[in-house]
Design a protein around this motif. Structure first.
Motif, PDB file in Angstrom:
ATOM      1  N   ARG A   1     -14.650   2.827  10.964  1.00  0.00           N
ATOM      2  CA  ARG A   1     -15.792   1.915  10.950  1.00  0.00           C
ATOM      3  C   ARG A   1     -17.042   2.580  11.517  1.00  0.00           C
ATOM      4  O   ARG A   1     -18.143   2.405  11.017  1.00  0.00           O
ATOM      5  CB  ARG A   1     -15.460   0.658  11.756  1.00  0.00           C
TER       6      ARG A   1
ATOM      7  N   PHE B   1     -18.146  -1.372  18.949  1.00  0.00           N
ATOM      8  CA  PHE B   1     -17.529  -2.246  17.965  1.00  0.00           C
ATOM      9  C   PHE B   1     -16.333  -2.924  18.610  1.00  0.00           C
ATOM     10  O   PHE B   1     -15.939  -2.602  19.734  1.00  0.00           O
ATOM     11  CB  PHE B   1     -17.111  -1.472  16.711  1.00  0.00           C
TER      12      PHE B   1
ATOM     13  N   GLY C   1     -16.738  -3.333   7.640  1.00  0.00           N
ATOM     14  CA  GLY C   1     -15.731  -3.195   8.680  1.00  0.00           C
ATOM     15  C   GLY C   1     -14.488  -2.511   8.176  1.00  0.00           C
ATOM     16  O   GLY C   1     -14.354  -2.114   7.044  1.00  0.00           O
TER      17      GLY C   1
END
Length: 851
Positions: free
Chosen positions: A808, A685, A851
Motif C-alpha cells: 500500500r 497507514f 488500499g
C-alpha cells in the motif's frame, strides 16, 4: 429461470440483466452501458438494481420534476419532461441530479459541487472545521473547493506550543488525505485547493504537488490578480502580504513576479498543475459578488474550475446536447434549429429551478437524518450547521448551472472545422443566444414564482455581464429590472465526462479527442481463431481493435462509407482527411485559437468554463507562458494546459508507432553505491486495527529503500503526526556495523534524529524489508515490486499484514496510467485495469479500489 425478485415492492435486476438491457439501449456501446449501470442506475446499499435502462431513470426523474411543477402555474406534465430528457437527446441532468432525483435509497445532495470555508479564520479550530465540512460533503457525493489564503505563512508567530506556523503545505496534505479517505459509491471525493498569488507561501503551494505522492487527492489552482500579471509583463517586483491585500499587513514579502510566473509555467508544463484562476476577471464579472456583503463573496471554485462560488453555496448541473439541434447533420444542407434550441433553453432553466426545490427537500432529509443519529448534539454540530448554511444559500440565491455538451460534434456536423474563424464566430453567437434565452427564462420564472430573495437591480447596474445582456436584448434587460430574475447566476460549461458517454458525443466545448483510436483486449493465445496483435512485457497477449468515435461513424454512414470493413492504417488516415474532424482533434487545434474561442465564449457565461488546452509533448515552456498570458488578455477566467505525455494517458492513437517496452528492471536509474543521505517520505497507514508507519528513501522521487513496522508502541517508533518527510542517513556503529537513522526538523527548525531504523522494528520485518529494498535498489519497476510483495506466500499473519502495508505504501509512487497485470476488476471482472493515484481503476466500468 426468472432472476427478477421483489424488494420493497419494486422489481430488481441482476448486473448482467441490467448491462444487457442497457447494451441494447446504447446500440452495442458496452462502455456506455456498463458506466450507466454502475454509476447511475437506481440501486440500494445492498447492491440491488432497480432500473434496467436509462428509460427507467428518465421516468424516475420526470415524475419528480412533474411533482414540483404541479406547485406552480403552467406546469409541465410527466410526459413533457420525459420527452425533453429521454435518450440523452436534448437536456441531460448531470451526475448528482441523475443519480439522486427520486432516489429513496440514498440520503444525498443533488448538488454537483460546493465551496466551503472562510477568508478570515486562521485558527486550528477553523482549519479542522473546514476539514470536517469537506468530509461531510464528500460522503454525500459532492465535489468540494476551498481556499487557503487565510492561513498564515510559514514561520510566522503563533500563540501556542509550536511558536511558529507550519504554513500552507501541511494543511494541503491534510485536506488531500481526507479526500482520499472518503468513498463516494466506489469513487473518491473530488477537491480543489486554491490560494492567492498574493500569499507569501504561494511558491510552496505551487511546488507542493511536484513531489510524487504528495497532495494526490486534490487539484490545485492559483488565484492570480491583474497587478501580478502587469508586474510579469513589466518584469517588476510584486508585494505579497498576509493577510492578503490588507492595508495593514502583518507580514510582507517582495518577490520577482517574473520568477514566480516562470515557476508556475514550468510546473504546468511538467505536470498540468497548477491551474490558473484570473481572480480579478472572476470577481469583476460575477453577479453574485454584487451581493458580496450579504454573504455571496466568491472564495474558490469547484474541483473542475467552472463554478466560482461563495462559502456554503452549491450548484447543480444540466447540459444541453447541441448536436441534437443540427438538422441533416454531416451533409451540405446541415443547419442549426435555433427556434427549437431557444424553446428548450427556457425549459432547461425551468427544470433547473425545479431541481433546486428537490435539492431543498434532499437537504431537509439530510438534516432529519442528522437529528435522528444517536451521536450527541456536540458531535453533530458542525455537520448540522454546514447543511443549514447550504440550505439557506440554495433557498435564497437559487443558483443554477446550465451548460452544453457536444460542441465539437455540433461544429463537425455543420461542416465547420473546430478552431477556424468561422467556427469560433458561430460558437460565440450560439452562446450569446444561450445566455439571453437562459436569462429570459429566469425572468419569466420570476414573474410566475418570484425573484430570488435578495435581487436588487441597483447593485447589478454596472456589472459587465448585465451590460452585455442589455446591449444584446434591451427588452430583456428592462423586464429584468422590473420583475427581477429567479436565480442569482445561471450558466456554466462543465466537463461532461461520463455524460458524454451517455450522449455518445464530444465533451463540453472540447473538440474530439481522437476520431479513431485503438483499444486493447486481453486474449488467451491458446484459444482458436484468436488474433494476437501485441504481447506485453510479462508475456500477456492482447488483441488491438479500432474504435470509431460515434459521430465520426455517423459521418461515415451518412456518406455511404462502410463502417464494418477492417481498414488499414493508410485507409484510416485517408478517411480522417476526408472528414470534418480532420485537423480538429484536441491535439490538432491551434492553442491560440482555442484560447481566443474560450475568451469569446466566456463573455456569455456568467460562471466559468472548464476547458483544457492540449499542446504537443515537444512544446517549449515559452509557448505555455504565451498561452497563459493570451488567456488573461482574452478575458478567460481560468486556464489549464495539458502537454501531451506530461501525464500518462489511457487511449492509444491509431497511428503506427513502435511499441516501447517497459522493462521490469531499469539498472541505470540508481547509483551503484548507496548515497549516505537520502530524502525520505513518511507514510502512515492502518492494517487491521494496528497503526503502521513507513520510511521510504527516495532518489529523484523514486523509492529506493523502505523501513516499516508498527507505530507508536514499544516495538515501533513514536513520531509526531505532522512529520511527513525527512532524511535517511547511513551511519556506522561503534563496532563498525551499518545502521540507518531518520532525521527531521522540529517545529523550531532544529534537527531531530532517530537512530537505528533497522533496529526499531520487529527483526522479522527487517529481513523482508531488505529483500524489498534490494529489488527497488536494483531498478525493479514499482508496479513489479508491488506484484512481488503481493505474491509472497507467508505463514505468519503479522508478516502478511506487514506485506499488505508495504504494498500500500509503495503503490502511491506508481505512475498514473500504468497498466495493472494479472488482476481483475472486482466490479465487472475486466482485466483492463490501470493505476491512478495509487488505486486500481477499471478503464471499462470506471470503478476504483484503493488500499
Amino acid at each position: 429461470m426468472d432472476t427478477k425478485i421483489t424488494v420493497k415492492n419494486a422489481a430488481t435486476y441482476t448486473q448482467e440483466e441490467a448491462v444487457n438491457a442497457s447494451l441494447q439501449y446504447f446500440k452495442g456501446d458496452s462502455l456506455a452501458a456498463t458506466v450507466w449501470v454502475n454509476k447511475y442506475a437506481l440501486k440500494d446499499s445492498e447492491g440491488n438494481i432497480y432500473e434496467s435502462t436509462p428509460n427507467d431513470m428518465h421516468h424516475r426523474i420526470a415524475a419528480e420534476i412533474a411533482r414540483i411543477e404541479a406547485k406552480y402555474p403552467n406546469a409541465y406534465t410527466h410526459q413533457q419532461v420525459f420527452d425533453l430528457i429521454k435518450d440523452f437527446k436534448y437536456l441531460v441532468p448531470q451526475g448528482s441530479p441523475m443519480t439522486g432525483i427520486g432516489n429513496p435509497y440514498q440520503i444525498a445532495s443533488l448538488s454537483n459541487c460546493f465551496v466551503i470555508g472562510n477568508d478570515n479564520s486562521d485558527s486550528y479550530g477553523g482549519i479542522m472545521k473546514t476539514d470536517q465540512e469537506q468530509v461531510q460533503l464528500m460522503k454525500r457525493r459532492g465535489g468540494v473547493g476551498h481556499d487557503l489564503s487565510h492561513i498564515r505563512p510559514k514561520g510566522s508567530p503563533v500563540k501556542n506550543s509550536a511558536l511558529t506556523s507550519t504554513g500552507l503545505v501541511p494543511f494541503m496534505e491534510r485536506y488531500s488525505n481526507s479526500t482520499r479517505e472518503v468513498a463516494q459509491d466506489g469513487r473518491r471525493g473530488a477537491l480543489m485547493l486554491s490560494v492567492s498569488i498574493n500569499h507569501p507561501d504561494a511558491v510552496d503551494f505551487i511546488d507542493a504537488k511536484l513531489e510524487q505522492g504528495k497532495v494526490t487527492g486534490a487539484n490545485v489552482s492559483v488565484r492570480i490578480d491583474n497587478n501580478f500579471m502587469k508586474a510579469v509583463q513589466a518584469d517588476a517586483p510584486y508585494i505579497q502580504k498576509y493577510p492578503i491585500f490588507s492595508d495593514n499587513p502583518l507580514y510582507t514579502k517582495e518577490i520577482s513576479a517574473k520568477d514566480l510566473w516562470d515557476k508556475i509555467i514550468h510546473n504546468a508544463w511538467k505536470s498540468a498543475e497548477p491551474g490558473i484562476l484570473f481572480w480579478d476577471t472572476i470577481i469583476n464579472e460575477s453577479l453574485p459578488d454584487c451581493y458580496a456583503d450579504l454573504g455571496y463573496k466568491t472564495l474558490s471554485t469547484n474541483p473542475c474550475g467552472e463554478i466560482p462560488l461563495c462559502a456554503y453555496d452549491s450548484c447543480r448541473l444540466l447540459a444541453i446536447n447541441l448536436l441534437s439541434y443540427v438538422e441533416k447533420p454531416f451533409t451540405a444542407a446541415a443547419s442549426f434549429n435555433f427556434t427549437l434550441f431557444k424553446e428548450h433553453v427556457a425549459a432547461a432553466q425551468r427544470i433547473m429551478d425545479d431541481i433546486i426545490d428537490l435539492e431543498l427537500e434532499k437537504i431537509d432529509a439530510i438534516l432529519s437524518k442528522i437529528d435522528a443519529d444517536p451521536e450527541s448534539d456536540e458531535v453533530k454540530l458542525v455537520e448540522k450547521n454546514l447543511w443549514l448554511n447550504i440550505r439557506e444559500k440554495a433557498r435564497e440565491g437559487r443558483r443554477t448551472g446550465i451548460g452544453i455538451t457536444a460542441e465539437g460534434d455540433m461544429l463537425a456536423a455543420l461542416g465547420l472545422r473546430y478552431g477556424s474563424d468561422e467556427a469560433v464566430d458561430f460558437s460565440e453567437n450560439l452562446h450569446k443566444i444561450l445566455a439571453v434565452e437562459v436569462y429570459r427564462g429566469s425572468v419569466n420564472l420570476a414573474k410566475e414564482r418570484g425573484a430570488f430573495g435578495i435581487y436588487d437591480s441597483e447593485r447589478e447596474k454596472n456589472n459587465p455581464f448585465v451590460l452585455r445582456l442589455k446591449e444584446a436584448d434591451s427588452q430583456l434587460y428592462y423586464e429584468m429590472q422590473e420583475y427581477g430574475r429567479r436565480n442569482i447566476a445561471l450558466l456554466t460549461i462543465a466537463p461532461t465526462g461520463t455524460t458524454s458517454l451517455m450522449t455518445q458525443t464530444t465533451s463540453g466545448i472540447e473538440p474530439v479527442f481522437l476520431p479513431v483510436y485503438k483499444r486493447r483486449r486481453k486474449v488467451n493465445p491458446n484459444d482458436k481463431d484468436v488474433r494476437v496483435d501485441f504481447i506485453d512485457e510479462v508475456g500477456d497477449s492482447w488483441e488491438e481493435y479500432v474504435v470509431f468515435h460515434h459521430r465520426f461513424k455517423e459521418w461515415m454512414d451518412v456518406n455511404g462509407i462502410d463502417t464494418t470493413k477492417n481498414y488499414t492504417q493508410d485507409e484510416l488516415d485517408a478517411l480522417v482527411q476526408q472528414s470534418p474532424y480532420y485537423k480538429a482533434t484536441s491535439n490538432d487545434v491551434d492553442w491560440l485559437s482555442k484560447v481566443r474561442m474560450q475568451g469569446r465564449i466566456q463573455k456569455w457565461v456568467d460562471h466559468s468554463i472548464s476547458v483544457t488546452v492540449n499542446v504537443p509533448n515537444e512544446t517549449p515552456q515559452e509557448v505555455v507562458a504565451q498561452l497563459y498570458m493570451q488567456a488573461w488578455e482574452a478575458g478567460c477566467k481560468g486556464v489549464t494546459v495539458y502537454r501531451d505525455g506530461s501525464r500518462s494517458g489511457v487511449l492509444i492513437a491509431a497511428t503506427e508507432k513502435k511499441e516501447e517496452k517497459t522493462a521490469d528492471v531499469l539498472p541505470s536509474i540508481f547509483p551503484v553505491k548507496r548515497p549516505y543521505v537520502l530524502e525520505a517520505d513518511v507514510v502512515r497507514f492502518q492494517n487491521s486495527k494496528d497503526k503502521w508507519i513507513a520510511f521510504i528513501g527516495l532518489i529523484d522521487g523514486r523509492p529506493y529503500e523502505i523501513f516499516t513496522g508498527l507505530a507508536d508502541d514499544e516495538d515501533g517508533i513514536a513520531l509526531p503526526r505532522w512529520v511527513t518527510e525527512g532524511l535517511i542517513l547511513k551511519n556506522k556503529n561503534d563496532d563498525g556495523s551499518t545502521r540507518y537513522d531518520f532525521q527531521y526538523k522540529n517545529t523550531r527548525g532544529y534537527k531531530t534524529t532517530i537512530e537505528g531504523l533497522s533496529h526499531k522494528f520487529n527483526p522479522e520485518y527487517w529481513n523482508y524489508a531488505k529483500l524489498i529494498s534490494g529489488t527497488l535498489r536494483h531498478g525493479m519497476s514499482i508496479e513489479k515490486a508491488v506484484d512481488l510483495i503481493n505474491s509472497l506466500q507467508l505463514d505468519s499473519e503479522s508478516i502478511n499484514t506487514w506485506k499488505n502495508g508495504v504494498a500500500r505504501a509503495l503503490k502511491r509512487y506508481i505512475v498514473d496510467g500504468t497498466e495493472a497485470h494479472g488482476q481483475k476488476c472486482s466490479n465487472c471482472n475486466s482485466v483492463n485495469l490501470i493505476y491512478q493515484e495509487g488505486c486500481l481503476t477499471c478503464k471499462d466500468c470506471g470503478s476504483s479500489k484503493c488500499g
